[in-house]
Design a protein around this motif. Structure first.
Motif, PDB file in Angstrom:
ATOM      1  N   ASP A   1      -1.708   1.815  -7.409  1.00  0.00           N
ATOM      2  CA  ASP A   1      -1.196   0.914  -6.382  1.00  0.00           C
ATOM      3  C   ASP A   1      -1.483  -0.545  -6.748  1.00  0.00           C
ATOM      4  O   ASP A   1      -2.619  -1.004  -6.661  1.00  0.00           O
ATOM      5  CB  ASP A   1      -1.824   1.260  -5.030  1.00  0.00           C
ATOM      6  CG  ASP A   1      -1.298   0.382  -3.907  1.00  0.00           C
ATOM      7  OD1 ASP A   1      -0.278  -0.309  -4.115  1.00  0.00           O
ATOM      8  OD2 ASP A   1      -1.894   0.389  -2.821  1.00  0.00           O
TER       9      ASP A   1
ATOM     10  N   SER B   1      -1.285  -3.622  -3.152  1.00  0.00           N
ATOM     11  CA  SER B   1      -2.323  -4.002  -2.198  1.00  0.00           C
ATOM     12  C   SER B   1      -3.204  -5.086  -2.793  1.00  0.00           C
ATOM     13  O   SER B   1      -3.709  -4.934  -3.910  1.00  0.00           O
ATOM     14  CB  SER B   1      -3.194  -2.797  -1.828  1.00  0.00           C
ATOM     15  OG  SER B   1      -2.410  -1.757  -1.279  1.00  0.00           O
TER      16      SER B   1
ATOM     17  N   ALA C   1       0.837  -1.208   0.000  1.00  0.00           N
ATOM     18  CA  ALA C   1       0.000   0.000   0.000  1.00  0.00           C
ATOM     19  C   ALA C   1       0.867   1.250   0.000  1.00  0.00           C
ATOM     20  O   ALA C   1       2.083   1.199   0.223  1.00  0.00           O
ATOM     21  CB  ALA C   1      -0.982   0.019   1.164  1.00  0.00           C
TER      22      ALA C   1
END
Length: 354
Positions: free
Chosen positions: A29, A32, A11
């Motif tokens: 991202d 994650s 993250a």
């Protein structure tokens, strides 16, 4: 005991990004492990209708009942928490004493060892290897458990970061060894809903020596709200719960959890496009000449030779992947699929680094 180094996680870390002069709004991202097609629409509606003024229900009565129906167990067997991460620390606090031995089957999530070490336990790692498809040597693992007699044995299945699932027969053997020595088997099942095909584990309240952890944050994309739960015998669940602060699970988390659990189609309708995105990503990475590992979960491991350097190169191109050095896999990065157009951006950025 001194200050211990905190666990490295995926993250976005805004402190790191600020130091680099990078705006999080400009990044994608991929570090994650979340369902990119969530959260369910009902979750957003429930949050919009929420009155934030009253205290949360400190007993999580409605949420426990909904989870009990999901698992066909009594509500007293369930302990909701501020994410599975809080529950990991509560288990360690409730069951460990200084000097206890703890076994962690890795490479895996770092908080198991960290929470155990905070309680003064001696942590032993049993590390699986890519040459064996990250599968543990069953007889060797059983022999080690007999020798160590660990108070806690931590096992994530399906595993983060390898995606490996252990057969229920192996889990039953590990549970029998743990119970025979007065220890506990802790199964982290946080990623089980993301499997393409469900796999059996163990009857989750069948033994007073078994604790199973679950998370709603991955499959329903609720990471910002922090919501997980454990299943155990009612006595063991209550024992762990005595260490939990009052109002640990917010009203927003409870409302979101209830809305997610009441949606009977969300997981089924998003699992197929999630795995299609995973196929697209795996194929694209392989076409770049990168060795890709994927097992029972949609995220992949990519062997680049230098995970930290790969992460830095992609971060400079607007994409974040998970450097696996903290897992004991410094040559690898972990990549979670996103929506197709976002996957294409990652593949284009990766091609620029070749």
């Amino acid at each position: 005991m001194g200050t211990r180094k905190r666990v490295v996680h995926g993250a976005l870390d805004e402190h790191e990004l600020a130091a680099l002069g990078v705006s999080p709004g400009n990044l994608l991202d991929f570090s994650s492990n979340l369902n990119p097609f969530g959260p369910p629409a009902g979750v957003r509606a429930a949050l919009a209708a929420l009155d934030p003024a009253p205290y949360p229900d400190r007993s999580c009565v409605r949420l426990r009942q909904a989870l009990a129906e999901r698992h066909a167990c009594e509500p007293e067997a369930i302990l909701p928490g501020n994410g599975a991460n809080e529950l990991i620390h509560l288990v360690a606090r409730a069951l460990l004493h200084p000097g206890d031995t703890v076994l962690v089957i890795g490479p895996t999530y770092g908080e198991y060892a960290y929470a155990s070490e905070l309680m003064g336990a001696h942590v032993v790692a049993f590390q699986t290897q890519p040459e064996r498809a990250f599968q543990p040597d069953g007889p060797a693992l059983s022999a080690l458990m007999h020798t160590l007699r660990p108070r806690l044995t931590w096992l994530c299945t399906p595993n983060n970061p390898t995606g490996v699932v252990l057969a229920s027969a192996i889990l039953q053997t590990l549970l029998a060894i743990a119970a025979g020595d007065g220890g506990y088997l802790i199964l982290d099942r946080s990623y089980s809903d993301l499997q393409r095909t469900a796999t059996a584990a163990l009857s989750e309240t069948s033994s007073p020596h078994l604790i199973t952890l679950h998370s709603l944050t991955k499959s329903y994309a609720l990471a910002g709200l922090r919501l997980g739960y454990l299943l155990a015998s009612p006595e063991l669940s209550a024992r762990v719960g005595t260490f939990q602060p009052t109002w640990s699970v917010s009203s927003a988390a409870q409302a979101a959890g209830l809305a997610a659990l009441s949606d009977p189609t969300f997981l089924a309708s998003t699992r197929s496009p999630l795995w299609a995105a995973s196929e697209m990503l795996s194929t694209g990475l392989a076409e770049l000449g990168l060795p890709v590992w994927r097992a029972a979960l949609p995220f992949v491991l990519v062997r680049t030779g230098d995970g930290a350097a790969t992460r830095a190169a992609l971060l400079g191109r607007g994409c974040v992947v998970r450097d696996c050095t903290s897992f004991g896999l410094p040559a690898w990065v972990r990549v979670a699929p996103r929506r197709p157009d976002e996957n294409r951006r990652l593949l284009a950025a990766w091609k620029e680094t070749r």
